[in-house]
Design an enzyme around this catalytic site. Structure first.
Site, PDB file in Angstrom:
ATOM      1  CD  GLU A 120      -2.759   1.365   2.389  1.00 37.85           C
ATOM      2  OE1 GLU A 120      -2.428   0.419   3.742  1.00 37.85           O
ATOM      3  OE2 GLU A 120      -3.607   2.165   2.277  1.00 37.85           O
ATOM      4  CD  GLU A 297      -2.254  -1.306  10.498  1.00 34.81           C
ATOM      5  OE1 GLU A 297      -3.321  -2.152   9.888  1.00 34.81           O
ATOM      6  OE2 GLU A 297      -1.721  -0.481  11.398  1.00 34.81           O
ATOM      7  CD  GLU A 319      -5.726   3.936   6.875  1.00 32.65           C
ATOM      8  OE1 GLU A 319      -5.947   3.766   8.025  1.00 32.65           O
ATOM      9  OE2 GLU A 319      -5.275   2.597   6.043  1.00 32.65           O
TER      10      GLU A 319
HETATM   11  N1  ARG Z   1      -2.639   1.475   5.540  1.00 37.34           N
HETATM   12  C1  ARG Z   1      -1.950   1.056   6.697  1.00 37.34           C
HETATM   13  C2  ARG Z   1      -2.899   1.026   7.801  1.00 37.34           C
HETATM   14  O1  ARG Z   1      -2.911   2.329   8.177  1.00 37.34           O
HETATM   15  C3  ARG Z   1      -0.939   2.316   6.424  1.00 37.34           C
HETATM   16  C4  ARG Z   1      -0.451   2.242   5.243  1.00 37.34           C
HETATM   17  C5  ARG Z   1       1.306   2.580   4.975  1.00 37.34           C
HETATM   18  N2  ARG Z   1       1.326   3.001   3.601  1.00 37.34           N
HETATM   19  C6  ARG Z   1       2.504   4.055   3.200  1.00 37.34           C
HETATM   20  N3  ARG Z   1       2.634   4.155   1.941  1.00 37.34           N
HETATM   21  N4  ARG Z   1       3.134   4.170   4.101  1.00 37.34           N
HETATM   22  O2  ARG Z   1      -2.487   0.342   8.817  1.00 37.34           O
HETATM   23 ZN    ZN Z   2      -5.160   1.912   8.537  1.00 37.09          ZN
END
Ligand code: ARG
Ligand code: ZN
Length: 874
Positions: A120, A297, A319
């Site tokens: 991601e 998570e 988020e």
């Molecule tokens: N989705 C993840 C979270 O909030 C964070 C993803 C981080 N992405 C990044 N490009 N650093 O739990």
């Molecule tokens: Zn997240």
């Protein structure tokens, strides 16, 4: 170069199944992909197949078994276009990648010798050619081949379905993930890992195996994360009716990680700092942080994975909602008012600053250059505030019905923020049209409030006026729908009065809805003159101005029925005193302590306050941070703020020395450490009091700190004592303590992070040289994001040192940004943030900060750093 939300087009081709084989090698990992692809209805046979791909060495390419000639496709720096493809086919490709050379920590990389991934938002395109967008969802089968000695453990998403030995000392494990997912949720881990295992029985009676994978020496640091995981699983069942959906749930700890953690399906990957704890090595704050991130998570499994985002403009859909969910979980598990106070204190400092700076953006941005720059406080924390407002607006029951509908209607789909809000509107019957502006409008709304009590008619007239300052690209703002939770506290009775508005009795605590630029609310049958308590529990992410007198604030501090606003009244009272002292400092006038603050503290320490929740009390005894104070000033005067705050701390300590000492003694215990809310509350109260006493170098406090430094199995107390000693003027105390600590913990990277931070957050003016020295220390590495944050990031928060008038603090930061721009653009772009806030400072500092930004801009920049620096200089 920017991408626009308005340009969104559904994909022309979808991938229904993805089969990957990884033959691991540090310098040349082979990735074989077999993608089952189908054309979508709106496309035709002239629509080319466009795949993303970066830093991939293409070895072979075939459709349905037939290799493609070079004339049949075009290969560029950002991907591959195949000119013509059938309506349904299998695309096979082989690429080579080099995990050992991947310093950006996006895609497949190596960390402490092990392989791991971060996909991601757009990391998967560094692994194979693929439509790297969240609205393409496929089932995945993944085979990982590695060296049986070096990589005994081979993990990927889903369930292991096959394993075996291969020639040349190699072995493989095949994984199958039956849930369709976008590629950003793909994960692979391989290395010499060790696990701690547990089980969880879901509400429908299914057994789930839970595993936490770590390096061998960290096996004793997983207990708290495992317990947090089980609590999260139970909480999501009880609160949202959401159950886990695979037989296996894995967490892996890695040392080099750009963020906190990642919710890959069935295989969450964590920054080791966000998962490992032990009483010897982790503080209370770290224990609570781990609990919150593990929950975050895990909650993504539904809010993010089962229902995901259509495109990255919708990032806050997953988020904001998930942060709201983890905040509620932590509030339920620990002290709810303290959780809210901590979150809001941080929010009002850091998110408000972001919203007021050159990178301000709405919760749903409408364009971006580099999506990794949008993993921001606005998307996460303001997004969570917006979801919280929604929940409060329609009530928990309707919110829960809306959430159920959302998860049912959109299971297995990639959706938008409208889809989410529509579920809430349907479930509640509310018109949320105006509310949607919260997602589109950047900037922090400000409410100017004033009230008048009409004795003759027993009425209270409350006028609320809203305005949102212009932000880059958004000059005009429209009025928002702002829920203001409030009460009227009677000055005679000290009690909340019943609120009657337009003939309707609302109770003693109610929400008024501000929708226009200006509205006056007339409360009737108000029997006594009240002090209004506004924006209770921080009911909207706004700045509220009300001309409270200090007497009124002192009154609210002891009488407000809302715990959050009692705390806030104390902060406002302290701010008024600090404002006077800042002015005195600037004008060279003698500083005089406001005795109303001293009196309020005395009440807190000895009177009614002393019986309050100790964790809340610790918060109430904490002055606004220098960063928060700075946010309140039109032009930040770094030195005056520091001097004023130190003056208040010392004045309070001199005036209330015995009271603080009594609190220290009363809250000291020899119980074995446990991260329970009760113990945490006592420790934080004791340590806050100790901090005041150390501000005047009280002899008893020094002795206490030295003793506490030797506390057994209690890093919270040890670290606090060490910090206070190191931050004192007493070199004789500081040096030996620091040295002993550094030697004792040289083997533990997470403790060494703390050791770095303590040294570079000192208030004495010699810190810059220390940073330069420590950057050469064997425990420091510029390639490790935690080290960069602990040393350089922490230094940039040390306001009086970072903002030195010779500009050397800025130059140091710029040097590191320039180096990191080549190695790890994501971290570089985050690190530069303090320089982008130059408009907030005096002319000299503005010039110095801008010239460092200009220097950075001369470099060949990554799109990450370019986007931030260009906005800052625009
Ligand atoms: N989705 C993840 C979270 O909030 C964070 C993803 C981080 N992405 C990044 N490009 N650093 O739990
Ligand atoms: Zn997240």
């Amino acid at each position: 170069q920017p991408v626009y939300l308005s340009d969104y087009q559904p994909p022309a081709y979808r991938v229904t199944h993805t089969e990957l084989t990884f033959d691991l090698d540090p310098a040349a990992t082979r990735v074989k992909a077999r993608l089952l692809i189908e054309r979508n209805n709106q496309a035709d046979d002239k629509t080319p197949l466009v795949l993303d791909g970066e830093q991939l060495k293409l070895m072979s390419l075939a459709i349905d078994g037939t290799p493609l000639a070079e004339s049949e496709y075009r290969l560029g720096d950002h991907g591959l276009e195949i000119h013509a493809v059938p309506a349904s086919f299998c695309l096979e490709s082989v690429v080579e990648i080099a995990p050992s050379e991947n310093t950006a920590l996006e895609g497949l990389y190596q960390s402490s010798g092990m392989y791991c991934t971060q996909c991601e938002a757009e990391g998967f395109r560094r692994i194979t050619f693929y439509p790297d967008r969240p609205d393409v969802m496929a089932t995945f089968t993944v085979t990982v081949i590695g060296d049986a000695q070096r990589e005994p453990v081979l993990l990927a998403n889903g369930n292991p379905v096959e394993r075996g030995e291969l020639e040349g000392g190699r072995h493989f494990v095949k994984w199958d993930d039956p849930h369709p997912k976008p590629c950003y949720l793909f994960a692979l881990v391989a290395g010499d890992l060790h696990k701690v295992e547990d089980t969880f029985t879901t509400m429908s009676g299914r057994n789930v195996t839970l595993q936490i994978w770590v390096e061998k020496e960290n096996l004793d640091k997983t207990e708290h994360a495992m317990a947090s995981l089980k609590r999260s699983m139970t909480w999501d069942e009880q609160t949202y009716g959401r159950e886990y959906d695979l037989d296996l749930f894995m967490i892996v700890a890695v040392n080099d990680f750009n963020m906190g953690a990642m919710e890959n399906k069935g295989l969450n990957i964590f920054n080791s700092a966000a998962v490992l704890t032990h009483p010897d090595t982790a503080t209370d704050a770290a224990f609570q942080n781990v609990e919150g991130i593990v929950a975050h998570e895990y909650f993504h499994n539904w809010s993010g994975n089962r229902v995901t985002c259509r495109d990255w403009f919708q990032l806050s859909l997953k988020e904001g909602f998930t942060v709201f969910r983890d905040q509620c979980f932590s509030a339920d598990t620990n002290s709810a008012p303290v959780k809210r106070i901590e979150d809001v204190a941080f929010f009002r400092t850091a998110q408000f600053a972001e919203d007021a700076g050159p990178t301000a953006h709405p919760v749903r941005p409408d364009h971006y250059i580099e999506i990794t720059n949008f993993y921001t406080l606005t998307i996460y924390e303001k997004g969570a505030e917006v979801v919280r407002m929604l929940c409060n607006l329609i009530g928990w029951e309707a919110f829960r019905r809306g959430a159920d509908a959302y998860f049912e209607r959109f299971d297995g789909q990639a959706v938008t923020i409208e889809d989410f809000v529509n579920c809430m509107a349907d479930a509640s019957g509310e018109d949320l049209g105006q509310f949607m502006r919260w997602y589109a409008q950047a900037g922090t709304p400000e409410i100017d409030a004033h009230g008048e009590y009409d004795y003759a008619h027993s009425e209270y007239h409350l006028t609320l006026r809203q305005r949102t300052p212009a932000t880059p690209g958004q000059a005009q703002k429209q009025p928002l729908h702002i829920p203001v939770r409030m009460g009227l506290v009677g000055t005679k009775s000290g009690q909340d009065l019943t609120l009657t508005l337009a003939g309707e009795t609302l109770g003693k605590d109610a929400v008024v809805h501000l929708r226009d630029d200006e509205q006056t609310f007339v409360f009737t049958d108000v029997a006594e003159a009240p002090v209004p308590s506004l924006l209770r529990d921080f009911s909207a992410p706004v700045k509220l101005h009300f001309p409270y007198s200090r007497e009124e604030l002192a009154f609210l501090l002891t009488h407000d029925s809302d715990g959050f606003n009692r705390w806030d009244a104390g902060q406002r009272l302290a701010m008024l005193a600090l404002d006077d002292l800042i002015a005195a400092h600037r004008n060279g006038v003698e500083k005089v302590m406001d005795t109303r603050v001293t009196d309020a503290f005395k009440v807190l320490l000895t009177g009614a306050g002393a019986s309050a929740d100790k964790a809340v009390l610790a918060e109430m005894l904490t002055l606004p941070s220098e960063a928060y104070i700075a946010e309140q000033q039109p032009i930040v005067d770094v030195d005056a703020i520091h001097a004023a705050r130190e003056f208040v701390r010392q004045s309070l300590a001199f005036a209330l020395r015995d009271e603080f000492m009594a609190v220290v003694e009363a809250n000291h215990t020899d119980e074995p450490y446990a991260p329970t809310p009760e113990q945490i509350a006592k420790r934080s109260l004791k340590n806050v009091a100790l901090g005041y006493l150390m501000a005047i170098e009280d002899e008893r406090a020094i002795a206490f700190c030295q003793e506490q430094l030797a506390a057994e199995h209690n890093m919270t107390d040890v670290r606090h004592a060490l910090t206070l000693l190191v931050h004192s003027e007493r070199d004789d105390l500081s040096r030996p303590a620091l040295k002993a600590f550094g030697e004792k913990w040289a083997h533990d990277p997470l403790v060494m992070d703390q050791w770095f931070t303590i040294q570079v957050t000192k208030p004495q003016p010699d810190v810059l040289e220390r940073v330069e020295f420590l950057m050469q220390h064997p425990a420091f590495s510029i390639r490790n994001p935690n080290k960069v944050r602990a040393l350089v990031g922490a230094f940039a928060q040390n306001r009086i040192n970072f903002h030195r008038l010779d500009g050397k603090g800025y130059a140091l930061l710029a040097d590191v940004v320039i180096e990191l721009n080549r190695l790890n653009p994501e971290i570089a772009a985050r690190l530069v943030t303090p320089l982008t806030r130059w408009q907030r400072f005096d002319e000299t500092r503005q010039g110095l900060m801008r010239s460092q930004l200009e220097r950075i801009k001369q470099e060949p920049l990554s799109s990450n750093v370019y986007e931030v620096v260009a906005k800052a200089l625009a």
